[in-house]
Motif scaffolding. Sequence first.
Motif: not given
Length: 336
Positions: A185-210
């Motif tokens: 799963x995508x960790x809940x912690x991803x929502x608490x990164x730096x305020x500068x955070x603006x680019x997230x690409x995780x395509x083409x993997x085996x991620x699952x869940x909500x």
Amino acid sequence: MSHLSILFLLLVALSFTPALSELCNPLDKQALLQIKRELGNPTNLSSWNPKTDCCNNNWVGVSCDTVTPTYRVDNLDLSEIYLTKPYPIPPSIGNLPYLKFLFITNSPNIVGTIPTTITKLTKLRELYIRYTSVSGQIPHFLSQMKTLQFLEFSNCKLSGNLPTWLPSLPDLYGVAFDNNRISGAIPDSFGFVSKRFGYMTLSGNRLSGKIPSSLGKLDLKTVDLSRNKLEGDASVLFGSEKRTEMIYLAHNLFAFDFGKVRVPKVLDSLDVGHNRLYGTLPKGLTSLKNLYRFDVSYNKLCGEIPRGGKLQEIDESFYANNKCLCGSPLPSCKRF
């Protein structure tokens, strides 16, 4: 002694001390030559000649900081290195203490895991490892590197889960982990990164869940979660006041009422095809003046396509295979 003899002796002395005129720090040169040896002395690095200056712009992929009086190697680009057999990432990379940018790309014979010696690069800002055969997990020891601003590990053979430690990097503005074998799963912690955070690409993997609700706190400019096995509600990634320009969610198992989504005003690329979205198309799409990419095909959407903006200029194939979408550019809606 004659003037000619003195001049001759000076010329001989200078010929044996070329390092006195070099800008390249001798420790950096030593590290670079060791990196070359650890890669099997590839022909691409033939310009790395111990008799020349590594800061004279003639060493392929090597750049030095010319602002400070002490010229130090601050950028190393090991791209498209032709290797006759598999080699790991050279551990000696850690011996370039002033390195700010590191590229290891387009070299399929680079194998093994990311070496711990990278943590010695206490000034590193951006790390790119892409199109290699590097494997293993994204290592936890990278959390020690507080200067990191951008991480790209794409088109490699990385596995395991996404790192939960991203918030520990105070200046991080983006990650790209596309086309690997990362699962979970995508960790809940991803929502608490730096305020500068603006680019997230995780395509083409085996991620699952909500998708964790914490991602709703992010104001991403670019988000790409396509080609995974993610499910549930991804509407938290939208928002009319967000600065998001690109949202790619295609080829997942997302299911939510698309008509209730608040579309970012600056959105110019949207691909949610091949999911299970239902409801209507959001009316906010009509306000988008620069819609370069748009695909809502293969969902369960229904109702009339809103008129306005670029929606009538989109090829009908990008609306295809929905439950009951109708209206231009698709056939007119039936009136009863």
